[in-house]
Design a protein around this motif. Structure first.
Motif, PDB file in Angstrom:
ATOM      1  N   THR A   1       0.846  -1.194   0.000  1.00  0.00           N
ATOM      2  CA  THR A   1       0.000   0.000   0.000  1.00  0.00           C
ATOM      3  C   THR A   1       0.885   1.249   0.000  1.00  0.00           C
ATOM      4  N   THR A   2       0.358   2.331  -0.560  1.00  0.00           N
ATOM      5  CA  THR A   2       1.151   3.563  -0.653  1.00  0.00           C
ATOM      6  C   THR A   2       0.573   4.732   0.140  1.00  0.00           C
ATOM      7  N   GLN A   3      -0.712   4.678   0.498  1.00  0.00           N
ATOM      8  CA  GLN A   3      -1.319   5.808   1.184  1.00  0.00           C
ATOM      9  C   GLN A   3      -1.505   5.582   2.679  1.00  0.00           C
ATOM     10  N   TYR A   4      -1.386   4.355   3.128  1.00  0.00           N
ATOM     11  CA  TYR A   4      -1.609   4.052   4.544  1.00  0.00           C
ATOM     12  C   TYR A   4      -1.136   2.628   4.835  1.00  0.00           C
ATOM     13  N   ILE A   5      -1.033   2.311   6.131  1.00  0.00           N
ATOM     14  CA  ILE A   5      -0.837   0.937   6.562  1.00  0.00           C
ATOM     15  C   ILE A   5      -2.091   0.544   7.345  1.00  0.00           C
ATOM     16  N   THR A   6      -2.313  -0.757   7.490  1.00  0.00           N
ATOM     17  CA  THR A   6      -3.516  -1.223   8.169  1.00  0.00           C
ATOM     18  C   THR A   6      -3.210  -2.159   9.334  1.00  0.00           C
ATOM     19  N   TYR A   7      -2.064  -2.817   9.314  1.00  0.00           N
ATOM     20  CA  TYR A   7      -1.800  -3.887  10.274  1.00  0.00           C
ATOM     21  C   TYR A   7      -0.556  -3.644  11.141  1.00  0.00           C
ATOM     22  N   PRO A   8      -0.491  -2.530  11.858  1.00  0.00           N
ATOM     23  CA  PRO A   8       0.664  -2.323  12.734  1.00  0.00           C
ATOM     24  C   PRO A   8       0.612  -3.258  13.942  1.00  0.00           C
ATOM     25  N   CYS A   9       1.769  -3.701  14.385  1.00  0.00           N
ATOM     26  CA  CYS A   9       1.845  -4.500  15.611  1.00  0.00           C
ATOM     27  C   CYS A   9       2.105  -3.596  16.816  1.00  0.00           C
ATOM     28  N   LEU A  10       2.580  -2.375  16.551  1.00  0.00           N
ATOM     29  CA  LEU A  10       2.897  -1.400  17.596  1.00  0.00           C
ATOM     30  C   LEU A  10       2.417  -0.027  17.160  1.00  0.00           C
ATOM     31  N   ILE A  11       1.734   0.668  18.064  1.00  0.00           N
ATOM     32  CA  ILE A  11       1.318   2.064  17.841  1.00  0.00           C
ATOM     33  C   ILE A  11       1.726   2.861  19.065  1.00  0.00           C
ATOM     34  N   VAL A  12       2.262   4.066  18.824  1.00  0.00           N
ATOM     35  CA  VAL A  12       2.679   4.956  19.908  1.00  0.00           C
ATOM     36  C   VAL A  12       1.967   6.297  19.761  1.00  0.00           C
ATOM     37  N   GLU A  13       1.431   6.772  20.868  1.00  0.00           N
ATOM     38  CA  GLU A  13       0.880   8.129  20.932  1.00  0.00           C
ATOM     39  C   GLU A  13       1.590   8.861  22.064  1.00  0.00           C
ATOM     40  N   VAL A  14       2.171  10.016  21.748  1.00  0.00           N
ATOM     41  CA  VAL A  14       2.735  10.893  22.773  1.00  0.00           C
ATOM     42  C   VAL A  14       1.583  11.760  23.254  1.00  0.00           C
ATOM     43  N   LEU A  15       1.374  11.764  24.556  1.00  0.00           N
ATOM     44  CA  LEU A  15       0.191  12.414  25.116  1.00  0.00           C
ATOM     45  C   LEU A  15       0.327  13.929  25.183  1.00  0.00           C
ATOM     46  N   SER A  16      -0.748  14.607  24.835  1.00  0.00           N
ATOM     47  CA  SER A  16      -0.896  16.044  25.000  1.00  0.00           C
ATOM     48  C   SER A  16      -2.088  16.248  25.927  1.00  0.00           C
ATOM     49  N   PRO A  17      -2.082  17.310  26.740  1.00  0.00           N
ATOM     50  CA  PRO A  17      -3.214  17.519  27.646  1.00  0.00           C
ATOM     51  C   PRO A  17      -4.571  17.520  26.933  1.00  0.00           C
ATOM     52  N   SER A  18      -4.617  18.049  25.723  1.00  0.00           N
ATOM     53  CA  SER A  18      -5.899  18.155  25.022  1.00  0.00           C
ATOM     54  C   SER A  18      -6.356  16.849  24.371  1.00  0.00           C
ATOM     55  N   THR A  19      -5.450  15.865  24.200  1.00  0.00           N
ATOM     56  CA  THR A  19      -5.832  14.627  23.517  1.00  0.00           C
ATOM     57  C   THR A  19      -5.694  13.377  24.387  1.00  0.00           C
ATOM     58  N   GLU A  20      -5.202  13.517  25.613  1.00  0.00           N
ATOM     59  CA  GLU A  20      -4.926  12.337  26.433  1.00  0.00           C
ATOM     60  C   GLU A  20      -6.157  11.458  26.634  1.00  0.00           C
ATOM     61  N   SER A  21      -7.297  12.049  26.961  1.00  0.00           N
ATOM     62  CA  SER A  21      -8.481  11.213  27.214  1.00  0.00           C
ATOM     63  C   SER A  21      -8.931  10.497  25.933  1.00  0.00           C
ATOM     64  N   TYR A  22      -8.829  11.150  24.789  1.00  0.00           N
ATOM     65  CA  TYR A  22      -9.181  10.513  23.517  1.00  0.00           C
ATOM     66  C   TYR A  22      -8.198   9.389  23.182  1.00  0.00           C
ATOM     67  N   ASP A  23      -6.882   9.632  23.392  1.00  0.00           N
ATOM     68  CA  ASP A  23      -5.882   8.605  23.106  1.00  0.00           C
ATOM     69  C   ASP A  23      -6.105   7.366  23.971  1.00  0.00           C
ATOM     70  N   ARG A  24      -6.492   7.565  25.227  1.00  0.00           N
ATOM     71  CA  ARG A  24      -6.725   6.446  26.143  1.00  0.00           C
ATOM     72  C   ARG A  24      -8.085   5.774  25.909  1.00  0.00           C
ATOM     73  N   GLY A  25      -9.053   6.517  25.402  1.00  0.00           N
ATOM     74  CA  GLY A  25     -10.413   6.011  25.273  1.00  0.00           C
ATOM     75  C   GLY A  25     -10.793   5.668  23.844  1.00  0.00           C
ATOM     76  N   GLY A  26     -11.397   6.635  23.157  1.00  0.00           N
ATOM     77  CA  GLY A  26     -11.951   6.396  21.826  1.00  0.00           C
ATOM     78  C   GLY A  26     -10.936   5.925  20.802  1.00  0.00           C
ATOM     79  N   LYS A  27      -9.756   6.496  20.828  1.00  0.00           N
ATOM     80  CA  LYS A  27      -8.749   6.097  19.847  1.00  0.00           C
ATOM     81  C   LYS A  27      -8.283   4.666  20.109  1.00  0.00           C
ATOM     82  N   PHE A  28      -8.078   4.333  21.380  1.00  0.00           N
ATOM     83  CA  PHE A  28      -7.664   2.971  21.706  1.00  0.00           C
ATOM     84  C   PHE A  28      -8.755   1.967  21.339  1.00  0.00           C
TER      85      PHE A  28
END
Length: 194
Positions: free
Chosen positions: A97-124
């Protein structure tokens, strides 16, 4: 990265790809809505760079692909697309694929105060639909602390909190490292706005 909803009508994924190619900023696409990704703090950027560089060096000649925040992830069995701060895929399906990947084995999010709850909840909740994902690492940008969501062999997600003095173990890519290695030379004093 910090996401903000754009005031656009719902669009198709095809229109999203065509439109985003012409944009100066990156945009996530969730349920037909476009969300602008704005920059994070200096620590946010430096942590993402350090982790991505470490993963890339560790996986050199492995056939795995290390992604930074410019690599889009398609949420399995949806038309939703996100931009995590770092990712790794070792899945052959992602090598064509050239526009995206679909099957990562590892994902990392660096937390920001404005996105932490989303990163822990809905995004996860979206990310964990991926049957290949083993490790979801949340990295604090204000203290020496990381939370690892690890899927065990029974398919259960365990949460491991790491702090100063700990060694992070990412089974998804067979990598262990001292947490201080990533936080070295960062200013962790609280940020203030002028």
């Amino acid at each position: 990265m910090i996401a903000g909803k754009e005031n656009f009508p719902q669009i198709t994924p095809e229109k999203y790809f065509a439109w985003e190619e012409k944009q100066l900023e990156k945009h996530e696409y969730i349920d037909g809505q476009v969300y602008a990704m704005s920059g994070g703090s200096v620590n946010h950027g430096r942590l993402a760079i350090k982790l991505t560089a470490m993963f890339d060096h560790h996986l050199e000649n492995s056939g795995c692909i290390t992604g930074n925040s410019d690599i889009r992830i398609n949420i399995v069995e949806t038309t939703n697309y996100t931009y995590p701060d770092a990712s790794v895929t070792c899945d052959d399906r992602d090598k064509t694929t050239t526009q995206y990947i679909t099957y990562p084995c590892l994902i990392v999010e660096v937390l920001s105060p404005s996105t932490e709850s989303y990163d822990r909840g809905g995004k996860f909740r979206m990310y964990r639909k991926n049957p290949v994902l083993q490790d979801y690492l949340l990295v604090s940008s204000t203290s020496i602390e990381m939370d690892l969501y690890h899927k065990n062999d029974a398919g259960e997600w365990l949460i491991i909190n790491y702090q100063a003095g700990d060694t992070i173990e990412l089974k998804s890519i067979n990598l262990s490292f001292a947490i201080e290695q990533v936080y070295r030379n960062l200013d962790l004093t609280p940020e203030t706005t002028p």
